[in-house]
Scaffold this motif. Structure first.
Motif, PDB file in Angstrom:
ATOM      1  N   ASP A   4       0.840  -1.189   0.000  1.00 15.32           N
ATOM      2  CA  ASP A   4       0.000   0.000   0.000  1.00 15.32           C
ATOM      3  C   ASP A   4       0.881   1.248   0.000  1.00 15.32           C
ATOM      4  O   ASP A   4       1.831   1.360   0.784  1.00 15.32           O
ATOM      5  N   ILE A  31      -3.345   3.951  -2.389  1.00 22.35           N
ATOM      6  CA  ILE A  31      -4.541   4.015  -1.541  1.00 22.35           C
ATOM      7  C   ILE A  31      -4.880   5.431  -1.103  1.00 22.35           C
ATOM      8  O   ILE A  31      -5.902   5.644  -0.441  1.00 22.35           O
ATOM      9  N   PRO A  49      -0.309   3.374   5.449  1.00 22.12           N
ATOM     10  CA  PRO A  49       0.346   2.738   4.292  1.00 22.12           C
ATOM     11  C   PRO A  49       1.712   2.182   4.668  1.00 22.12           C
ATOM     12  O   PRO A  49       2.310   2.593   5.678  1.00 22.12           O
TER      13      PRO A  49
END
Length: 236
Positions: A4, A31, A49
């Motif tokens: 991510d 994301i 993340p």
């Protein structure tokens, strides 16, 4: 499992480049994104993340300040700094805060891809190693921070990637060496007598290995123009 990733960048054109480049590298999932440190902090704390692509100079709080804030709060993220700043002090501050890579604008897709691939390798080594010896740690450090660039022009010529030609590289280098200041791929193309697309591949190779510096020149319309200059005087 994908990685991510969040982008924090105030320049809309650079932000779009990040989005496009990330989309071309398998294994990463974008994301979130933000145009300033305050919104970036909110996204980081909300989505947590694994990796953040972080600009240094933004309106209000700088990227370095945001990074220090995140570190002080013990938020566990990795960071790649992307900035137009060439100052050694800024680079040192980023390294002191534990960034895994540092990319100078204007950057190429190959350099951006290299940063992401190196990070992937770093994470894979960490995940697959329960115990680390000195050799493992040395490998991890080299993977996280990237491999060293060729230290001489001879080394550079001996390490050209597949698809580039040594003789053509030498012609490009000789032409660059005669330029008094900034130049473009189109200008070198006309002087060497090969296509602009081909010249750009050689210029990007030289830039990625630290032999050229670059800037983005913004005109009234269209895409920004990449201009290059020799990092230091060199002889061919």
């Amino acid at each position: 499992m994908g990685i991510d990733i969040v982008i924090i960048e105030d320049d809309p054109m650079v932000l779009e480049l990040h989005r496009q480049y990330i989309g071309q590298v398998k294994g990463f999932r974008l994301i979130g994104q933000a145009a300033n440190a305050a919104d970036g902090y909110t996204i980081i704390t909300k989505f947590k993340p694994q990796l953040v692509i972080l600009d240094v100079y933004m309106p209000g709080e700088s990227g370095i300040d945001l990074l220090r804030r995140v570190r002080a709060e013990g938020i566990n993220i990795d960071v790649i700094l992307v900035t137009a700043a060439h100052r050694s002090e800024t680079i040192q501050q980023g390294m002191q805060c534990g960034v895994v890579d540092y990319i100078i604008k204007p950057f190429t897709f190959q350099r951006f891809k290299k940063a992401l691939r190196s990070y992937q390798q770093y994470i894979e080594r960490i995940r697959n190693s329960q115990q680390l010896c000195q050799k493992d740690i040395d490998c991890l450090k080299g993977t996280a921070l990237g491999e060293s660039n060729p230290s001489s022009l001879d080394d550079l010529k001996d390490n050209i990637p597949k698809g580039l030609d040594k003789a053509t590289l030498e012609s490009v280098l000789k032409t660059i060496n005669m330029q008094p200041g900034y130049f473009t791929a189109s200008e070198i193309s006309k002087l060497v007598g090969i296509s602009r697309v081909t010249v750009r591949r050689y210029l990007n190779f030289l830039y990625d290995n630290g032999w050229l510096k670059g800037i983005l020149s913004y005109g009234p319309v269209g895409r920004p123009l990449h201009k290059y200059i020799k990092d230091d005087p060199f002889s061919i």
